[in-house]
Design an enzyme around this catalytic site. Structure first.
Site, PDB file in Angstrom:
ATOM      1  N   SER A   5      -8.498   3.306   8.638  1.00 44.04           N
ATOM      2  CA  SER A   5      -9.026   2.816   7.172  1.00 44.04           C
ATOM      3  C   SER A   5      -7.951   2.980   5.988  1.00 44.04           C
ATOM      4  O   SER A   5      -9.472   1.952   5.234  1.00 44.04           O
ATOM      5  CB  SER A   5      -8.964   4.716   6.335  1.00 44.04           C
ATOM      6  OG  SER A   5      -9.394   4.791   4.632  1.00 44.04           O
ATOM      7  N   ASP A  25     -16.085   1.763   5.912  1.00 45.90           N
ATOM      8  CA  ASP A  25     -14.771   2.969   5.710  1.00 45.90           C
ATOM      9  C   ASP A  25     -15.291   4.068   4.617  1.00 45.90           C
ATOM     10  O   ASP A  25     -14.715   5.150   4.552  1.00 45.90           O
ATOM     11  CB  ASP A  25     -13.623   2.463   5.267  1.00 45.90           C
ATOM     12  CG  ASP A  25     -12.635   3.688   4.520  1.00 45.90           C
ATOM     13  OD1 ASP A  25     -12.096   4.131   5.207  1.00 45.90           O
ATOM     14  OD2 ASP A  25     -12.339   2.987   3.079  1.00 45.90           O
ATOM     15  N   HIS A  72       0.640  -0.982  -0.184  1.00 43.20           N
ATOM     16  CA  HIS A  72       0.083  -0.062   0.347  1.00 43.20           C
ATOM     17  C   HIS A  72       1.055   0.790   0.012  1.00 43.20           C
ATOM     18  O   HIS A  72       1.713   1.132   0.724  1.00 43.20           O
ATOM     19  CB  HIS A  72      -1.317   0.078   1.414  1.00 43.20           C
ATOM     20  CG  HIS A  72      -1.696   1.157   1.542  1.00 43.20           C
ATOM     21  ND1 HIS A  72      -3.112   1.041   0.473  1.00 43.20           N
ATOM     22  CD2 HIS A  72      -1.610   2.085   2.041  1.00 43.20           C
ATOM     23  CE1 HIS A  72      -3.920   2.559   0.905  1.00 43.20           C
ATOM     24  NE2 HIS A  72      -2.798   3.164   1.690  1.00 43.20           N
ATOM     25  N   ARG A  75     -15.601  12.253   6.025  1.00 43.91           N
ATOM     26  CA  ARG A  75     -13.852  13.042   6.366  1.00 43.91           C
ATOM     27  C   ARG A  75     -13.447  13.510   5.366  1.00 43.91           C
ATOM     28  O   ARG A  75     -13.304  15.203   5.800  1.00 43.91           O
ATOM     29  CB  ARG A  75     -12.832  11.479   6.516  1.00 43.91           C
ATOM     30  CG  ARG A  75     -13.128  11.059   7.878  1.00 43.91           C
ATOM     31  CD  ARG A  75     -12.351   9.913   7.616  1.00 43.91           C
ATOM     32  NE  ARG A  75     -10.766  10.155   7.857  1.00 43.91           N
ATOM     33  CZ  ARG A  75     -10.197   9.189   7.144  1.00 43.91           C
ATOM     34  NH1 ARG A  75     -10.455   8.282   6.605  1.00 43.91           N
ATOM     35  NH2 ARG A  75      -8.675   9.166   7.329  1.00 43.91           N
ATOM     36  N   LYS A  99      -9.124  -1.832   4.930  1.00 44.74           N
ATOM     37  CA  LYS A  99      -9.775  -2.884   3.971  1.00 44.74           C
ATOM     38  C   LYS A  99      -8.042  -3.657   3.465  1.00 44.74           C
ATOM     39  O   LYS A  99      -8.476  -4.222   2.767  1.00 44.74           O
ATOM     40  CB  LYS A  99      -9.187  -1.289   2.886  1.00 44.74           C
ATOM     41  CG  LYS A  99     -11.092  -0.211   2.933  1.00 44.74           C
ATOM     42  CD  LYS A  99     -10.490   0.536   1.420  1.00 44.74           C
ATOM     43  CE  LYS A  99      -9.594   1.795   2.648  1.00 44.74           C
ATOM     44  NZ  LYS A  99      -9.250   2.754   2.054  1.00 44.74           N
TER      45      LYS A  99
HETATM   46  N1  URA Z   1      -5.957   6.273   1.895  1.00 47.64           N
HETATM   47  C1  URA Z   1      -6.967   5.808   2.742  1.00 47.64           C
HETATM   48  O1  URA Z   1      -7.470   4.685   2.165  1.00 47.64           O
HETATM   49  N2  URA Z   1      -7.579   6.364   3.672  1.00 47.64           N
HETATM   50  C2  URA Z   1      -7.182   7.346   4.064  1.00 47.64           C
HETATM   51  O2  URA Z   1      -7.905   8.065   5.258  1.00 47.64           O
HETATM   52  C3  URA Z   1      -6.135   7.937   3.653  1.00 47.64           C
HETATM   53  C4  URA Z   1      -5.918   7.744   2.702  1.00 47.64           C
END
Ligand code: URA
Length: 440
Positions: free
Chosen positions: A186, A164, A85, A171, A190
């Site tokens: 967040s 999320d 990621h 947000r 995932k």
């Molecule tokens: N990427 C994400 O998936 N969530 C966040 O809060 C910020 C960047």
């Protein structure tokens, strides 16, 4: 379902005063919000309280778990499923390089990637420059492709961490994005749902990153790793420089071409080095090699032998694209016109306002102003000089690739680039360190 019931008002009051919420309270709050028993304005107040008061590791893990539990989990057999990621940046195309390298080395790589977010580009938008490439797979197809091919790439699905998705939208409009615990929950909710056994994180810092300072990037890295550990997942985080684009190309088709070139051993050094390092960490976490050094050698071998490029072709074919695109770049949409930007004086490149680059790409149509906008995959920028390079007055430092009817926009971008994006120095500038730190 969390059995106990709490008062929304008293939980808001508790967090507002800086008290810790229990695991049960957090889970109840998130579940109730996802099931529409808590209003958006109450959730927004909670997010702001979490943002201002912060959350400790236990609260962050509880929030992660609550968001993870709001959707489906994928489970894969074996220990070699490793994901990567990146927190996002400008010109970040490393996924197209490291994923086939790791897959060629025997790692299973499940990529559920994002679209462009704010000024940053998205992996899913970029791969869709390849005609026919399908990023909307079902979870079943996703699982099957990973098991059969070892590499799969798709966009976010509604089944993965739906809480999320709802919370992120709030947000985005309540100034609560840049909170380390909220970002951690967040991202990790995932990633945990995708079923990887380990995760390699690329935390960007600098003018093109969400985390502007190295201190914040490290704090996010530590928070992500601590949360991964609580869920018994292996994790490594690299803190990397995003004060200039990664590689030289920014856009969609041109970033894919730069990725293909890198897999052929002809890529820019920064992109090559970072992609190999991230792939090597994936190979190491998967247990394919015993040490990082051996993993790095293996990653290089996957490029030199052409095996990584073959993996990428396999991925493109498997998801509906024409694999010939990796050799025949005319198959990609490309803008027809180029406007050159030249150095206004002799000197050294000192700095780029990197976030501006992303915003200028949006202006050209290479990003979205609103959710429904279509991306123009053919437009983009080429950096001919990077930080630390010496230039003479009149040298081309930047190219704007645009459509025939965008001459006026390109001229505007050119003057913004010279006025607001580029800073030059009359004295020598050190090339910034690309990999600033490693946390594990
Ligand atoms: N990427 C994400 O998936 N969530 C966040 O809060 C910020 C960047």
């Amino acid at each position: 379902m969390a059995k106990e019931s709490f008062e929304v008002y008293s939980l808001l009051d508790k967090k507002k005063k800086g008290e810790k919420l229990s695991e049960k309270e957090i889970k109840w709050f998130i579940q109730s919000y996802t099931e529409k028993r808590i209003e958006d304005y109450q959730m927004s107040a909670m997010l702001m309280a979490m943002f201002i008061q912060g959350m400790d590791v236990v609260e962050t893990a509880a929030l992660t778990d609550a968001m993870l539990e709001s959707g489906e989990h994928i489970k894969f057999p074996g220990k070699n499923v490793i994901d990567k990621h990146s927190t996002g940046g400008i010109g970040d195309k490393a996924s197209f390089i490291l994923a086939p390298i790791a897959a060629a080395a025997g790692v299973k790589v499940p990529m559920i990637a994002g679209r462009g977010l704010g000024h940053t580009g998205g992996t899913v938008d970029k791969i869709e420059a390849i005609k026919g490439f399908n990023t909307s797979l079902s979870l079943n197809e996703f699982q099957k492709k990973l098991m059969d091919d070892g590499l799969v790439l798709m966009g976010q699905t509604p089944e993965i961490a739906p809480a999320d998705r709802l919370i992120y939208a709030l947000r985005d409009v309540t100034a609560t994005i840049d909170s380390i615990p909220l970002i951690t929950a967040s991202i990790m909710s995932k990633k945990l749902a995708e079923g990887a056994n380990g995760i390699v994180l690329d935390i960007k810092t600098g003018t093109g990153a969400f985390m502007r300072t190295t201190k914040d990037a490290k704090a996010l890295g530590k928070s992500l790793i601590a949360t991964a550990k609580r869920f018994k997942k292996k994790a490594v985080a690299l803190i990397t420089d995003m004060n200039q684009p990664l590689g030289n190309s920014v856009g969609h088709s041109n970033e894919l071409i730069e990725s293909f070139e890198t897999l052929k051993g002809r890529g820019p050094k920064d992109l090559t080095d970072l992609s190999l390092a991230l792939a090597a960490h994936m190979i190491h976490l998967a247990g394919v090699e015993k040490t990082y050094e051996k993993s790095l050698k293996k990653a290089q071998l996957m490029v030199d032998s052409g095996k990584a490029l073959e993996e990428l072709k396999k991925l493109i074919r498997s998801q509906g694209g024409d694999p010939k695109v990796v050799d025949d770049y005319s198959l990609l949409p490309m803008a027809k016109e180029v406007t050159l930007v030249r150095a206004p004086k002799n000197g050294f490149i000192k700095m780029f306002q990197n976030e501006q680059i992303g915003l200028l790409l949006i202006r050209l149509g290479g990003g979205r102003k609103s959710k429904a906008d279509k991306i123009d995959h053919g437009v983009g920028f080429e950096f001919k000089k990077k930080i630390g390079d010496q230039v003479r007055k009149g040298d081309v430092i930047f190219e704007i690739h645009h459509n025939l009817d965008q001459k006026a926009i390109a001229e505007d971008i050119k003057s913004i680039f010279l006025k607001d994006v580029l800073t030059m120095s009359s004295t020598k500038i050190k090339t910034p360190k690309l990999i600033i730190d490693k946390l594990s």
